[in-house]
Write an enzyme that holds these catalytic residues in place. Structure first.
Site, PDB file in Angstrom:
ATOM      1  N   GLU A   1      21.897  26.805 139.016  1.00 17.45           N
ATOM      2  CA  GLU A   1      23.104  26.409 139.750  1.00 17.45           C
ATOM      3  C   GLU A   1      22.962  25.000 140.322  1.00 17.45           C
ATOM      4  O   GLU A   1      23.924  24.219 140.313  1.00 17.45           O
ATOM      5  CB  GLU A   1      23.396  27.426 140.847  1.00 17.45           C
TER       6      GLU A   1
ATOM      7  N   GLU B   1      21.069  37.189 137.821  1.00 15.12           N
ATOM      8  CA  GLU B   1      21.470  37.912 139.033  1.00 15.12           C
ATOM      9  C   GLU B   1      21.936  39.336 138.774  1.00 15.12           C
ATOM     10  O   GLU B   1      21.685  40.241 139.584  1.00 15.12           O
ATOM     11  CB  GLU B   1      22.577  37.118 139.761  1.00 15.12           C
TER      12      GLU B   1
END
Length: 260
Positions: free
Chosen positions: A116, A136
């Site tokens: 990210e 995730e």
């Protein structure tokens, strides 16, 4: 000049600020102090007209960043920000909205929050050994720090594959998809990234800011990009730097930018 924050080393190299995540024993996993340090350093870079580019990298050769340190998080470690300006700067750094161009130097795996962070970089140089993943969903979560915007950098189908399976891709695959600009030997990562940063730093600051914002907006919000294009045209084309660029070209010399 070298300095830093807890888990983050900062180094000034002329007009380039190098930010190095420095927890190699924990695969450079992010902690609250590191995130706050990144926000503070990013904000300071924006406020320093002599800094024209940032290089973001990690220590060691195993990982660029493995995302949030879940052990620290599970033990109650704070990931909040004391200074709202630092929080905003970190958000803009990770979303690609920072006013200073950012080059990512990926020395190893970029996982979860590490990937990210890279999505906020404008150019990415990766080690041939690097891997990229948003795992995730394997941990009952989803990439809530901007990873769901992966489809603005690579084909949507591949972004869905990565986020829904959590499986990694290689640096070579990242290059094929356009996520990575260059894949080099591990020992060449930082030098190559600094080379990109030096080329960027040699250009006019206002033009750089316009390019960075408009290129990204054209992908994510074409209507807003069209509106901002006319605003940037009036700012940049009437600037002292625009005149200096034309004059330097005619006089066959290197321009001296003022950022205005």
């Amino acid at each position: 000049m070298t300095g830093g924050y807890d888990g983050l080393v900062t180094e000034r190299r002329g007009q380039i600020l190098v930010l190095r995540l420095d927890r190699p024993e924990a695969r450079n996993a992010l902690t609250g102090p590191m995130m706050r340090g990144l926000g503070a350093a990013a904000r300071e870079a924006e406020n320093d007209p002599e800094i024209r580019a940032i290089v973001l990298t990690g220590s060691g050769d195993r990982a660029f960043c493995s995302g949030m340190d879940l052990r620290v998080f599970a033990e109650g470690g704070s990931v909040g920000f004391d200074n709202p300006d630092d929080a905003d700067a970190y958000r803009r750094l990770s979303s690609g909205e920072l006013g200073v161009p950012v080059v990512g130097a990926v020395n190893g795996a970029a996982i979860g929050g590490g990937l990210e962070l890279l999505l906020g970089c404008d150019i990415v140089v990766a080690s041939v050994d690097a891997k990229f993943a948003l795992p995730e969903v394997k941990r009952g979560l989803f990439p809530g720090g901007g990873g769901t915007g992966l489809g603005t950098r690579i084909p949507v189908g591949v972004a869905l594959e990565m986020t829904l399976t959590g499986d990694p891709i290689t640096a070579a695959r990242g290059y094929e998809l356009g996520l990575v600009n260059a894949v080099v030997a591990p020992e060449q990562v930082l030098g190559t990234a600094l080379g990109y940063a030096a080329k960027i730093a040699a250009n006019a600051p206002l033009g750089l800011a316009a390019c960075k914002e408009l290129v990204r907006l054209t992908v994510s919000d074409p209507a807003l990009a069209a509106a901002r294009l006319s605003e940037w045209q009036s700012i940049v084309f009437s600037s002292a730097d625009a005149k200096e660029g034309a004059t330097a070209f005619v006089e066959k010399r290197t321009p001296t930018w003022q950022g205005r």
